[in-house]
Write an enzyme that holds these catalytic residues in place. Structure first.
Site, PDB file in Angstrom:
ATOM      1  N   ASP A  91       0.778  -1.251   0.000  1.00 24.71           N
ATOM      2  CA  ASP A  91       0.000   0.000   0.000  1.00 24.71           C
ATOM      3  C   ASP A  91       0.809   1.300   0.000  1.00 24.71           C
ATOM      4  O   ASP A  91       0.477   2.237   0.747  1.00 24.71           O
ATOM      5  CB  ASP A  91      -0.948   0.030   1.212  1.00 24.71           C
ATOM      6  CG  ASP A  91      -1.930  -1.126   1.217  1.00 24.71           C
ATOM      7  OD1 ASP A  91      -1.794  -2.022   0.382  1.00 24.71           O
ATOM      8  OD2 ASP A  91      -2.828  -1.138   2.081  1.00 24.71           O
ATOM      9  N   CYS A 130      -2.127  -2.429   7.712  1.00 23.59           N
ATOM     10  CA  CYS A 130      -2.058  -3.375   6.589  1.00 23.59           C
ATOM     11  C   CYS A 130      -0.779  -4.206   6.584  1.00 23.59           C
ATOM     12  O   CYS A 130      -0.810  -5.381   6.210  1.00 23.59           O
ATOM     13  CB  CYS A 130      -2.257  -2.635   5.273  1.00 23.59           C
ATOM     14  SG  CYS A 130      -3.986  -2.064   5.133  1.00 23.59           S
ATOM     15  N   LYS A 148      -7.060  -5.052  -2.862  1.00 23.53           N
ATOM     16  CA  LYS A 148      -7.812  -5.549  -1.693  1.00 23.53           C
ATOM     17  C   LYS A 148      -8.807  -4.506  -1.218  1.00 23.53           C
ATOM     18  O   LYS A 148      -8.665  -3.326  -1.557  1.00 23.53           O
ATOM     19  CB  LYS A 148      -6.835  -5.927  -0.573  1.00 23.53           C
ATOM     20  CG  LYS A 148      -5.976  -4.763  -0.088  1.00 23.53           C
ATOM     21  CD  LYS A 148      -4.865  -5.268   0.788  1.00 23.53           C
ATOM     22  CE  LYS A 148      -3.962  -4.141   1.237  1.00 23.53           C
ATOM     23  NZ  LYS A 148      -4.613  -3.151   2.082  1.00 23.53           N
TER      24      LYS A 148
HETATM   25  C1  VGL Z   1      -4.456   1.144   6.170  1.00 21.06           C
HETATM   26  C2  VGL Z   1      -5.703   2.212   7.748  1.00 21.06           C
HETATM   27  C3  VGL Z   1      -6.814   2.119   6.952  1.00 21.06           C
HETATM   28  C4  VGL Z   1      -3.111   0.608   5.753  1.00 21.06           C
HETATM   29  C5  VGL Z   1      -5.543   1.036   5.360  1.00 21.06           C
HETATM   30  O1  VGL Z   1      -2.843   0.497   4.539  1.00 21.06           O
HETATM   31  O2  VGL Z   1      -2.327   0.284   6.648  1.00 21.06           O
HETATM   32  N1  VGL Z   1      -4.541   1.719   7.358  1.00 21.06           N
HETATM   33  N2  VGL Z   1      -6.737   1.515   5.783  1.00 21.06           N
END
Ligand code: VGL
Length: 212
Positions: free
Chosen positions: A11, A141, A97
């Protein structure tokens, strides 16, 4: 036993970097470090995977729908793009995802390829059983991906200098690292990875030659 590795970059998207909708402090600081890892792994012929949060505009993940987070990483929106300085080589496999309204999408192991193949299935199909994991964010994540990878039977190594935390509560990132370690993850940095590679290769271990 010889294990086959994959690099998983979690991410590294604009919304998680400074200026983004859910900015992680120094989120973009992982980019140059990950580029070093990418280059190291690419030279070893290691397959590279990049996961992305890829939410619909309406998601239980978002505050608007009773969830926890501001709207971020909406499919096709600019904030969902990978950081432009992240040097993903040709052949990088993108894992998406959080694709449906009901899917929070924390763990990359819950993600799918472009044609819908579940990520763990693809890893097994490719004969990959060791995951090196870095990216954003340590306490969400990255943590969930590492823990689920371990649960699924993969050997998992955290790239500790290539992660940053949301730290909603100060110390969340550090606690997440301890949790991953306690669950069985190895933890390395760019400094120590040459030694890890040498040991994996069954070589003589670190020595002057390796460092030259
Ligand atoms: C994430 C918080 C909300 C991440 C994703 O990628 O760690 N954190 N959504």
């Amino acid at each position: 036993m010889h294990r086959r590795a994959a690099l998983l970059i979690v991410d590294v998207q604009l919304d998680f970097c400074p200026g983004g909708a859910l900015a992680v402090a120094e989120g973009d600081a992982v980019v140059p470090v990950l580029n070093r890892y990418i280059s190291l792994f690419w030279k070893r012929g290691t397959p590279i995977f990049a996961s992305r949060d890829w939410h619909p505009a309406q998601s239980v993940h978002f505050r608007d729908n009773g969830g926890r987070w501001p709207v971020h990483c909406v499919q096709e929106a600019p904030g969902a793009e990978f950081h432009p300085k992240l040097l993903l080589p040709e052949g990088t496999i993108v894992i998406s995802k959080g694709l449906t309204r009901w899917d929070e999408g924390y763990s990359a192991l819950q993600g799918v390829t472009e044609n819908g193949t579940p990520f763990p299935m693809l890893l097994r199909h490719m004969g990959l059983d060791r995951l090196y994991v870095g990216g954003l964010a340590t306490d969400y994540c990255v943590k969930e991906s590492v823990l689920e990878g371990l649960k699924e039977g993969f050997d998992v190594t955290l790239l500790a200098d290539a992660v940053r935390a949301v730290d909603l509560t100060p110390g969340d990132g550090a606690r997440a690292v301890e949790q991953m370690r306690a669950a069985g993850a190895s933890v390395v940095t760019l400094e120590s990875i040459a030694e890890v590679f040498a040991i994996e290769a069954g070589g003589p271990g670190p020595g002057p030659l390796l460092r030259s």
